[in-house]
Enzyme design. Sequence first.
Site, PDB file in Angstrom:
ATOM      1  N   LYS A 162       0.804  -1.223   0.000  1.00 39.39           N
ATOM      2  CA  LYS A 162       0.000   0.000   0.000  1.00 39.39           C
ATOM      3  C   LYS A 162       0.837   1.273   0.000  1.00 39.39           C
ATOM      4  O   LYS A 162       0.326   2.346  -0.323  1.00 39.39           O
ATOM      5  CB  LYS A 162      -0.973  -0.011   1.179  1.00 39.39           C
ATOM      6  CG  LYS A 162      -2.007  -1.114   1.082  1.00 39.39           C
ATOM      7  CD  LYS A 162      -2.909  -0.954  -0.144  1.00 39.39           C
ATOM      8  CE  LYS A 162      -3.960  -2.037  -0.205  1.00 39.39           C
ATOM      9  NZ  LYS A 162      -4.900  -1.859  -1.306  1.00 39.39           N
TER      10      LYS A 162
HETATM   11  N1  PMP Z   1      -3.575  -8.074   1.366  1.00 34.11           N
HETATM   12  C1  PMP Z   1      -3.696  -7.152   2.319  1.00 34.11           C
HETATM   13  C2  PMP Z   1      -3.153  -7.437   3.679  1.00 34.11           C
HETATM   14  C3  PMP Z   1      -4.332  -5.929   2.049  1.00 34.11           C
HETATM   15  O1  PMP Z   1      -4.461  -4.999   3.017  1.00 34.11           O
HETATM   16  C4  PMP Z   1      -4.857  -5.719   0.748  1.00 34.11           C
HETATM   17  C5  PMP Z   1      -5.566  -4.427   0.448  1.00 34.11           C
HETATM   18  N2  PMP Z   1      -6.882  -4.311   0.900  1.00 34.11           N
HETATM   19  C6  PMP Z   1      -4.736  -6.722  -0.206  1.00 34.11           C
HETATM   20  C7  PMP Z   1      -4.074  -7.879   0.133  1.00 34.11           C
HETATM   21  C8  PMP Z   1      -5.323  -6.616  -1.594  1.00 34.11           C
HETATM   22  O2  PMP Z   1      -4.683  -5.642  -2.378  1.00 34.11           O
HETATM   23  P1  PMP Z   1      -5.566  -4.761  -3.374  1.00 34.11           P
HETATM   24  O3  PMP Z   1      -6.390  -3.841  -2.507  1.00 34.11           O
HETATM   25  O4  PMP Z   1      -4.576  -4.022  -4.197  1.00 34.11           O
HETATM   26  O5  PMP Z   1      -6.449  -5.650  -4.153  1.00 34.11           O
END
Ligand code: PMP
Length: 344
Positions: free
Chosen positions: A48
């Site tokens: 992130k």
């Molecule tokens: N794994 C974790 C621990 C996350 O916080 C997130 C984001 N919500 C994701 C996977 C998935 O990533 P994305 O939001 O880019 O689909």
Amino acid sequence: MDDNKNVYDSVLDLVGNTPLIKLKKITSNCKGSFLAKVEAFNPGHSSKDRIALYIIEQAEKEGVLKPGDTIIETTSGNTGFSIAMMSAIKGYDCILAVSSKSSPDKIDMLKAMGAKVYICPANVAADDPRSYYKVAQRLHEENKGSVYINQYFNSLNGEAHYQSTGPEIWGQTNGKITHLIACSGTGGTISGTAKYLKEQNPNVKVIGVDAYGSVLKKYHETREFDEKEIYPYRIEGLGKNLIPTATDFDLIDEFVKVTDEASAHTAREIATTEGLFVGYTSGAAMQAVKQLNEAGEFKDSDVVVVIFPDHGSRYMSKVYSDKWMNEQGFFDSQNEEAAQTIQY
Ligand code: PMP
């Protein structure tokens, strides 16, 4: 100082360029080569950081965000941590509306970085005024001059991965990648990375990982929102009870669903076999790899990249707590794991 390669202006210079690490023992029964993109190497310990930095700098370029302004976001924790970290460095106020499902450790980390945190009930509909989406929206409306990152509905989310994660993986595998396996929450990681990779080679197969209790897989197959798919589950950051516009479903070839229990055990297995201490969704992604392998998806020449989105330290009170695992009933079939602690 600028001529010293190991001196940085701030940790913001260290976002991205995470390593690909070969998986060995955990994939010993699998066909193909497996490489983990370990996003915990980002300074905020998750993927992130990439979207937070990209979206904040875009807003700065457009003159929307000036020092002293407020950044607001809904987040399961990781995006919040990245935004809080960047707000501290760049001089913004940070307000975060988080799900009550988030680990207490994650929430404390957000506060440690100076964010103001609103904890909202996890199991209410997205349009319920108590949901973290609605709370963030209201705070944004009340707070003049604030910026709402809105990661589920912001096209810059996928763009951040199109600009960074995609080119990195393509370069690191010398264009040899055959499969991308990534968890889908907002869908920014999988969509942005897939777009770049498929532009280079349309044959790269992109497989999303979804949770039981989430609508994404069914929506991908039918393009219909099926409320019956929605029920509570434990994995944070993976799957959704709404359809995020940040996900480009056309770029995803298929979805695999994984259970809370199998993902938790697989996360623990990654630590003990590969020495990689990663989060719950990394366990989910690896669990998907195991299921795909059993289904005969891979051949020996395949180069499979699996995204490990964050670090294990955020799950000390969950997946890495024997007490929590026991409370979920996850040790029933694997009592030997619970017996690892020897008390004198
Ligand atoms: N794994 C974790 C621990 C996350 O916080 C997130 C984001 N919500 C994701 C996977 C998935 O990533 P994305 O939001 O880019 O689909």
